[in-house]
Motif scaffolding. Sequence first.
Motif, PDB file in Angstrom:
ATOM      1  N   ASP A  44       0.806  -1.218   0.000  1.00  0.00           N
ATOM      2  CA  ASP A  44       0.000   0.000   0.000  1.00  0.00           C
ATOM      3  C   ASP A  44       0.843   1.274   0.000  1.00  0.00           C
ATOM      4  N   LEU A  45       2.103   1.162  -0.429  1.00  0.00           N
ATOM      5  CA  LEU A  45       2.930   2.361  -0.496  1.00  0.00           C
ATOM      6  C   LEU A  45       2.359   3.310  -1.544  1.00  0.00           C
ATOM      7  N   PRO A  46       2.247   4.580  -1.197  1.00  0.00           N
ATOM      8  CA  PRO A  46       1.780   5.536  -2.206  1.00  0.00           C
ATOM      9  C   PRO A  46       2.877   5.772  -3.245  1.00  0.00           C
ATOM     10  N   ALA A  47       2.485   6.272  -4.394  1.00  0.00           N
ATOM     11  CA  ALA A  47       3.463   6.584  -5.429  1.00  0.00           C
ATOM     12  C   ALA A  47       4.481   7.570  -4.871  1.00  0.00           C
ATOM     13  N   HIS A  48       5.701   7.455  -5.350  1.00  0.00           N
ATOM     14  CA  HIS A  48       6.772   8.335  -4.865  1.00  0.00           C
ATOM     15  C   HIS A  48       6.431   9.781  -5.202  1.00  0.00           C
ATOM     16  N   ALA A  49       6.546  10.656  -4.211  1.00  0.00           N
ATOM     17  CA  ALA A  49       6.251  12.073  -4.399  1.00  0.00           C
ATOM     18  C   ALA A  49       7.501  12.816  -4.832  1.00  0.00           C
ATOM     19  N   SER A  50       7.322  14.047  -5.201  1.00  0.00           N
ATOM     20  CA  SER A  50       8.455  14.868  -5.619  1.00  0.00           C
ATOM     21  C   SER A  50       9.394  15.109  -4.444  1.00  0.00           C
ATOM     22  N   SER A  55       6.804  15.759   4.517  1.00  0.00           N
ATOM     23  CA  SER A  55       6.550  14.645   5.437  1.00  0.00           C
ATOM     24  C   SER A  55       6.322  13.361   4.645  1.00  0.00           C
ATOM     25  N   LEU A  56       6.825  12.275   5.198  1.00  0.00           N
ATOM     26  CA  LEU A  56       6.699  10.989   4.533  1.00  0.00           C
ATOM     27  C   LEU A  56       5.485  10.244   5.059  1.00  0.00           C
ATOM     28  N   PRO A  57       4.802   9.482   4.201  1.00  0.00           N
ATOM     29  CA  PRO A  57       3.691   8.656   4.666  1.00  0.00           C
ATOM     30  C   PRO A  57       4.175   7.656   5.721  1.00  0.00           C
ATOM     31  N   PRO A  58       3.312   7.243   6.662  1.00  0.00           N
ATOM     32  CA  PRO A  58       3.725   6.344   7.747  1.00  0.00           C
ATOM     33  C   PRO A  58       4.358   5.043   7.274  1.00  0.00           C
ATOM     34  N   GLN A  59       3.829   4.422   6.192  1.00  0.00           N
ATOM     35  CA  GLN A  59       4.400   3.170   5.699  1.00  0.00           C
ATOM     36  C   GLN A  59       5.830   3.386   5.203  1.00  0.00           C
ATOM     37  N   VAL A  60       6.080   4.544   4.605  1.00  0.00           N
ATOM     38  CA  VAL A  60       7.411   4.875   4.100  1.00  0.00           C
ATOM     39  C   VAL A  60       8.358   5.124   5.277  1.00  0.00           C
ATOM     40  N   GLN A  61       7.888   5.837   6.293  1.00  0.00           N
ATOM     41  CA  GLN A  61       8.706   6.078   7.485  1.00  0.00           C
ATOM     42  C   GLN A  61       9.132   4.766   8.131  1.00  0.00           C
ATOM     43  N   LYS A  62       8.196   3.816   8.232  1.00  0.00           N
ATOM     44  CA  LYS A  62       8.504   2.517   8.843  1.00  0.00           C
ATOM     45  C   LYS A  62       9.551   1.756   8.027  1.00  0.00           C
ATOM     46  N   LEU A  63       9.365   1.718   6.708  1.00  0.00           N
ATOM     47  CA  LEU A  63      10.309   1.018   5.835  1.00  0.00           C
ATOM     48  C   LEU A  63      11.692   1.667   5.919  1.00  0.00           C
ATOM     49  N   ARG A  64      11.745   2.987   5.871  1.00  0.00           N
ATOM     50  CA  ARG A  64      13.033   3.697   5.945  1.00  0.00           C
ATOM     51  C   ARG A  64      13.712   3.461   7.295  1.00  0.00           C
ATOM     52  N   SER A  89       9.191  -1.225  -7.288  1.00  0.00           N
ATOM     53  CA  SER A  89       9.630   0.043  -7.873  1.00  0.00           C
ATOM     54  C   SER A  89       9.315   1.194  -6.930  1.00  0.00           C
ATOM     55  N   THR A  90       8.158   1.163  -6.298  1.00  0.00           N
ATOM     56  CA  THR A  90       7.768   2.223  -5.373  1.00  0.00           C
ATOM     57  C   THR A  90       8.661   2.229  -4.140  1.00  0.00           C
ATOM     58  N   ALA A  91       8.895   1.061  -3.548  1.00  0.00           N
ATOM     59  CA  ALA A  91       9.733   0.979  -2.341  1.00  0.00           C
ATOM     60  C   ALA A  91      11.155   1.445  -2.630  1.00  0.00           C
ATOM     61  N   LEU A  92      11.746   1.001  -3.732  1.00  0.00           N
ATOM     62  CA  LEU A  92      13.115   1.397  -4.044  1.00  0.00           C
ATOM     63  C   LEU A  92      13.206   2.888  -4.359  1.00  0.00           C
ATOM     64  N   ASN A  93      12.163   3.441  -4.973  1.00  0.00           N
ATOM     65  CA  ASN A  93      12.150   4.884  -5.203  1.00  0.00           C
ATOM     66  C   ASN A  93      12.095   5.647  -3.882  1.00  0.00           C
ATOM     67  N   TRP A  94      11.268   5.204  -2.945  1.00  0.00           N
ATOM     68  CA  TRP A  94      11.178   5.869  -1.642  1.00  0.00           C
ATOM     69  C   TRP A  94      12.493   5.747  -0.874  1.00  0.00           C
ATOM     70  N   LEU A  95      13.188   4.629  -1.012  1.00  0.00           N
ATOM     71  CA  LEU A  95      14.451   4.444  -0.293  1.00  0.00           C
ATOM     72  C   LEU A  95      15.608   5.195  -0.948  1.00  0.00           C
ATOM     73  N   GLY A  96      15.589   5.330  -2.254  1.00  0.00           N
ATOM     74  CA  GLY A  96      16.728   5.885  -2.966  1.00  0.00           C
ATOM     75  C   GLY A  96      16.626   7.318  -3.418  1.00  0.00           C
ATOM     76  N   ARG A  97      15.433   7.919  -3.334  1.00  0.00           N
ATOM     77  CA  ARG A  97      15.272   9.287  -3.817  1.00  0.00           C
ATOM     78  C   ARG A  97      14.676  10.165  -2.744  1.00  0.00           C
ATOM     79  N   PRO A  98      14.997  11.431  -2.684  1.00  0.00           N
ATOM     80  CA  PRO A  98      16.071  12.079  -3.415  1.00  0.00           C
ATOM     81  C   PRO A  98      17.413  11.583  -2.908  1.00  0.00           C
ATOM     82  N   SER A  99      18.418  11.724  -3.720  1.00  0.00           N
ATOM     83  CA  SER A  99      19.720  11.168  -3.344  1.00  0.00           C
ATOM     84  C   SER A  99      20.296  11.818  -2.090  1.00  0.00           C
ATOM     85  N   THR A 100      19.920  13.060  -1.792  1.00  0.00           N
ATOM     86  CA  THR A 100      20.447  13.712  -0.590  1.00  0.00           C
ATOM     87  C   THR A 100      19.919  13.076   0.690  1.00  0.00           C
TER      88      THR A 100
END
Length: 157
Positions: A44-50, A55-64, A89-100
Amino acid sequence: MDEVRMLGLFAGATTDPFGELLLRALAGPGPSGVRIDLCQVPEDLPAHASPGTSSLPPQVQKLRALVADTHLLLIALPEADGPLPWPWSTALNWLGRPSTGSLLPALPTAVLTTEAAVTAPSFTSAEELLTSARCNLVGHRTAAEARSAARNSGPQQ
């Protein structure tokens, strides 16, 4: 370092029926001082935002948070010569972007697959994403490559 912590990420059974089984086999009783935790990539990860998202969605915060607390990342993928399935693709985008703010640069990461060989000569979609995030890819890409390397590194006659 008292304990080496590894995180094994796998997709749900509908996306990849073998990923969790592969990681569970690796996570079985092993050497002292090594821990392998398993985590299903949230479907249920949302699409990667700009990159400007504050703020990151809760599921993304937990994964990170899980990835931030690991020494080595194990990724079990259903391999194909096409695009990655949605959760990956969504999970790897959330983990790897933005590169900073990426958690992946220099993190040793092994991409595991149950596929015998990757037919395309180029990197797989996951490896391209991980490489663009400056991830430290380790190991062989397929079981066939690992077997071939083991045969070739055996005693020379």
